[in-house]
Design a protein around this motif. Structure first.
Motif, PDB file in Angstrom:
ATOM      1  N   HIS A  34       0.944  -1.191   0.141  1.00  0.00           N
ATOM      2  CA  HIS A  34      -0.140   0.244  -0.031  1.00  0.00           C
ATOM      3  C   HIS A  34       0.891   1.266   0.092  1.00  0.00           C
ATOM      4  O   HIS A  34       2.035   1.351   0.335  1.00  0.00           O
ATOM      5  CB  HIS A  34      -0.817   0.113   1.384  1.00  0.00           C
ATOM      6  N   ALA A  35       0.372   2.419  -0.237  1.00  0.00           N
ATOM      7  CA  ALA A  35       0.981   3.470  -0.128  1.00  0.00           C
ATOM      8  C   ALA A  35       0.488   4.454   1.119  1.00  0.00           C
ATOM      9  O   ALA A  35      -0.448   4.539   1.371  1.00  0.00           O
ATOM     10  CB  ALA A  35       0.524   4.581  -1.296  1.00  0.00           C
ATOM     11  N   VAL A  36       1.515   5.094   1.773  1.00  0.00           N
ATOM     12  CA  VAL A  36       1.298   6.024   2.785  1.00  0.00           C
ATOM     13  C   VAL A  36       1.729   7.287   2.515  1.00  0.00           C
ATOM     14  O   VAL A  36       2.931   7.297   1.973  1.00  0.00           O
ATOM     15  CB  VAL A  36       1.919   5.344   4.035  1.00  0.00           C
ATOM     16  N   GLU A  37       0.899   8.386   2.838  1.00  0.00           N
ATOM     17  CA  GLU A  37       1.548   9.830   2.530  1.00  0.00           C
ATOM     18  C   GLU A  37       2.379  10.133   3.724  1.00  0.00           C
ATOM     19  O   GLU A  37       1.940  10.020   4.888  1.00  0.00           O
ATOM     20  CB  GLU A  37       0.218  10.647   2.171  1.00  0.00           C
ATOM     21  N   LEU A  38       3.486  10.471   3.521  1.00  0.00           N
ATOM     22  CA  LEU A  38       4.597  10.696   4.567  1.00  0.00           C
ATOM     23  C   LEU A  38       4.294  12.094   5.040  1.00  0.00           C
ATOM     24  O   LEU A  38       4.653  13.019   4.110  1.00  0.00           O
ATOM     25  CB  LEU A  38       5.952  10.617   4.044  1.00  0.00           C
ATOM     26  N   HIS A  39       4.031  12.579   6.107  1.00  0.00           N
ATOM     27  CA  HIS A  39       3.730  13.698   6.978  1.00  0.00           C
ATOM     28  C   HIS A  39       4.892  14.188   7.819  1.00  0.00           C
ATOM     29  O   HIS A  39       5.172  15.230   8.321  1.00  0.00           O
ATOM     30  CB  HIS A  39       2.436  14.106   7.509  1.00  0.00           C
ATOM     31  N   ARG A  40       5.850  13.280   8.091  1.00  0.00           N
ATOM     32  CA  ARG A  40       6.902  13.642   9.016  1.00  0.00           C
ATOM     33  C   ARG A  40       8.129  12.628   8.789  1.00  0.00           C
ATOM     34  O   ARG A  40       8.097  11.918   7.563  1.00  0.00           O
ATOM     35  CB  ARG A  40       6.385  13.044  10.514  1.00  0.00           C
ATOM     36  N   PRO A  41       9.450  13.009   9.230  1.00  0.00           N
ATOM     37  CA  PRO A  41      10.652  12.196   8.719  1.00  0.00           C
ATOM     38  C   PRO A  41      10.425  10.667   8.629  1.00  0.00           C
ATOM     39  O   PRO A  41       9.807  10.044   9.676  1.00  0.00           O
ATOM     40  CB  PRO A  41      11.446  12.731   9.725  1.00  0.00           C
ATOM     41  N   ALA A  42      10.727  10.063   7.782  1.00  0.00           N
ATOM     42  CA  ALA A  42      10.721   8.711   7.485  1.00  0.00           C
ATOM     43  C   ALA A  42      11.303   7.840   8.696  1.00  0.00           C
ATOM     44  O   ALA A  42      10.728   6.795   8.929  1.00  0.00           O
ATOM     45  CB  ALA A  42      11.467   8.158   6.162  1.00  0.00           C
ATOM     46  N   SER A  43      12.281   8.293   9.343  1.00  0.00           N
ATOM     47  CA  SER A  43      12.859   7.668  10.425  1.00  0.00           C
ATOM     48  C   SER A  43      11.859   7.392  11.700  1.00  0.00           C
ATOM     49  O   SER A  43      11.971   6.374  12.285  1.00  0.00           O
ATOM     50  CB  SER A  43      14.088   8.307  10.920  1.00  0.00           C
ATOM     51  N   GLU A  44      10.906   8.282  11.506  1.00  0.00           N
ATOM     52  CA  GLU A  44       9.865   8.277  12.826  1.00  0.00           C
ATOM     53  C   GLU A  44       8.641   7.265  12.436  1.00  0.00           C
ATOM     54  O   GLU A  44       7.911   6.830  13.252  1.00  0.00           O
ATOM     55  CB  GLU A  44       9.305   9.654  12.935  1.00  0.00           C
ATOM     56  N   VAL A  45       8.599   6.614  11.235  1.00  0.00           N
ATOM     57  CA  VAL A  45       7.527   5.897  10.649  1.00  0.00           C
ATOM     58  C   VAL A  45       7.804   4.419  10.261  1.00  0.00           C
ATOM     59  O   VAL A  45       7.270   3.812  10.100  1.00  0.00           O
ATOM     60  CB  VAL A  45       6.752   6.347   9.573  1.00  0.00           C
ATOM     61  N   ASP A  46       9.365   4.185  10.245  1.00  0.00           N
ATOM     62  CA  ASP A  46       9.785   3.000   9.676  1.00  0.00           C
ATOM     63  C   ASP A  46       9.380   1.891  10.733  1.00  0.00           C
ATOM     64  O   ASP A  46       9.637   1.914  11.924  1.00  0.00           O
ATOM     65  CB  ASP A  46      11.086   2.807   9.648  1.00  0.00           C
ATOM     66  N   GLY A  47       8.656   0.952  10.518  1.00  0.00           N
ATOM     67  CA  GLY A  47       8.225  -0.268  10.818  1.00  0.00           C
ATOM     68  C   GLY A  47       6.764   0.071  11.848  1.00  0.00           C
ATOM     69  O   GLY A  47       6.183  -0.944  12.492  1.00  0.00           O
ATOM     70  N   ALA A  48       6.247   1.514  11.851  1.00  0.00           N
ATOM     71  CA  ALA A  48       5.057   1.714  12.553  1.00  0.00           C
ATOM     72  C   ALA A  48       3.941   1.544  11.428  1.00  0.00           C
ATOM     73  O   ALA A  48       4.254   1.259  10.329  1.00  0.00           O
ATOM     74  CB  ALA A  48       5.036   3.186  12.808  1.00  0.00           C
ATOM     75  N   CYS A  49       2.591   0.955  12.090  1.00  0.00           N
ATOM     76  CA  CYS A  49       1.629   0.747  11.366  1.00  0.00           C
ATOM     77  C   CYS A  49       0.815   2.261  11.381  1.00  0.00           C
ATOM     78  O   CYS A  49       0.853   2.942  11.808  1.00  0.00           O
ATOM     79  CB  CYS A  49       0.361   0.014  12.062  1.00  0.00           C
ATOM     80  N   GLU A  50       0.319   2.497   9.893  1.00  0.00           N
ATOM     81  CA  GLU A  50       0.011   3.735   9.482  1.00  0.00           C
ATOM     82  C   GLU A  50      -1.100   3.622   8.695  1.00  0.00           C
ATOM     83  O   GLU A  50      -1.427   2.424   8.108  1.00  0.00           O
ATOM     84  CB  GLU A  50       1.097   4.469   8.724  1.00  0.00           C
ATOM     85  N   LEU A  51      -2.003   4.487   8.503  1.00  0.00           N
ATOM     86  CA  LEU A  51      -3.377   4.317   7.668  1.00  0.00           C
ATOM     87  C   LEU A  51      -2.880   4.863   6.159  1.00  0.00           C
ATOM     88  O   LEU A  51      -2.113   5.656   5.877  1.00  0.00           O
ATOM     89  CB  LEU A  51      -4.218   5.667   8.201  1.00  0.00           C
ATOM     90  N   THR A  52      -3.072   3.828   5.369  1.00  0.00           N
ATOM     91  CA  THR A  52      -2.740   4.002   4.010  1.00  0.00           C
ATOM     92  C   THR A  52      -3.744   4.834   3.257  1.00  0.00           C
ATOM     93  O   THR A  52      -4.745   5.147   3.774  1.00  0.00           O
ATOM     94  CB  THR A  52      -2.672   2.428   3.104  1.00  0.00           C
ATOM     95  N   LEU A  53      -3.389   4.968   1.961  1.00  0.00           N
ATOM     96  CA  LEU A  53      -4.501   6.023   1.195  1.00  0.00           C
ATOM     97  C   LEU A  53      -5.822   5.530   0.855  1.00  0.00           C
ATOM     98  O   LEU A  53      -6.636   6.009   0.693  1.00  0.00           O
ATOM     99  CB  LEU A  53      -3.580   6.178  -0.382  1.00  0.00           C
ATOM    100  N   CYS A  54      -5.788   4.206   0.837  1.00  0.00           N
ATOM    101  CA  CYS A  54      -7.144   3.227   0.762  1.00  0.00           C
ATOM    102  C   CYS A  54      -7.825   3.060   2.141  1.00  0.00           C
ATOM    103  O   CYS A  54      -8.916   2.853   1.789  1.00  0.00           O
ATOM    104  CB  CYS A  54      -6.942   2.093  -0.170  1.00  0.00           C
ATOM    105  N   GLY A  55      -7.302   3.478   3.158  1.00  0.00           N
ATOM    106  CA  GLY A  55      -7.977   3.217   4.401  1.00  0.00           C
ATOM    107  C   GLY A  55      -7.483   2.092   5.255  1.00  0.00           C
ATOM    108  O   GLY A  55      -8.144   1.681   6.151  1.00  0.00           O
ATOM    109  N   THR A  56      -6.480   1.347   4.795  1.00  0.00           N
ATOM    110  CA  THR A  56      -6.076   0.129   5.388  1.00  0.00           C
ATOM    111  C   THR A  56      -4.851   0.416   6.394  1.00  0.00           C
ATOM    112  O   THR A  56      -4.324   1.507   6.192  1.00  0.00           O
ATOM    113  CB  THR A  56      -5.680  -0.722   4.413  1.00  0.00           C
ATOM    114  N   LEU A  57      -5.162  -0.367   7.666  1.00  0.00           N
ATOM    115  CA  LEU A  57      -3.620  -0.158   8.514  1.00  0.00           C
ATOM    116  C   LEU A  57      -2.420  -1.174   7.796  1.00  0.00           C
ATOM    117  O   LEU A  57      -2.844  -2.214   7.491  1.00  0.00           O
ATOM    118  CB  LEU A  57      -3.859  -0.409   9.715  1.00  0.00           C
TER     119      LEU A  57
END
Length: 85
Positions: A34-57
């Motif tokens: 999936h694609a995740v829109e990045l709003h903060r530094p990549a180092s802060e989100v690596d390995g974290a679960c995020e909401l994707t563009l389609c709405g999936t975690l």
């Protein structure tokens, strides 16, 4: 002096950055990229679960670029990210 339309118009921002994220398989549904829109530094989100563009975690991974060359890609995320799949 009242603001004019030109002074209150939105400004152009840098291009939107997307990162790849892998969802989990759920029953008969396969795991997808999936694609995740990045709003903060990549180092802060690596390995974290995020909401994707389609709405999936999905779990973000910096090991895979977006748009990914993998075949198992979420079609709605690809369309929303404009990767033309």
């Amino acid at each position: 002096m009242a603001p004019t339309a030109a002074s209150t118009a939105p400004t152009a921002f840098a291009a939107t950055a997307y990162v790849a994220a892998r969802s989990r398989a759920h029953g008969p549904t396969a795991a997808l990229w999936h694609a995740v829109e990045l709003h903060r530094p990549a180092s802060e989100v690596d390995g974290a679960c995020e909401l994707t563009l389609c709405g999936t975690l999905a779990r973000v991974t910096l090991d895979e670029d977006w748009p990914t060359s993998a075949r198992d890609v979420c079609v709605p995320c690809a369309a929303l990210a404009g990767s033309g799949r």
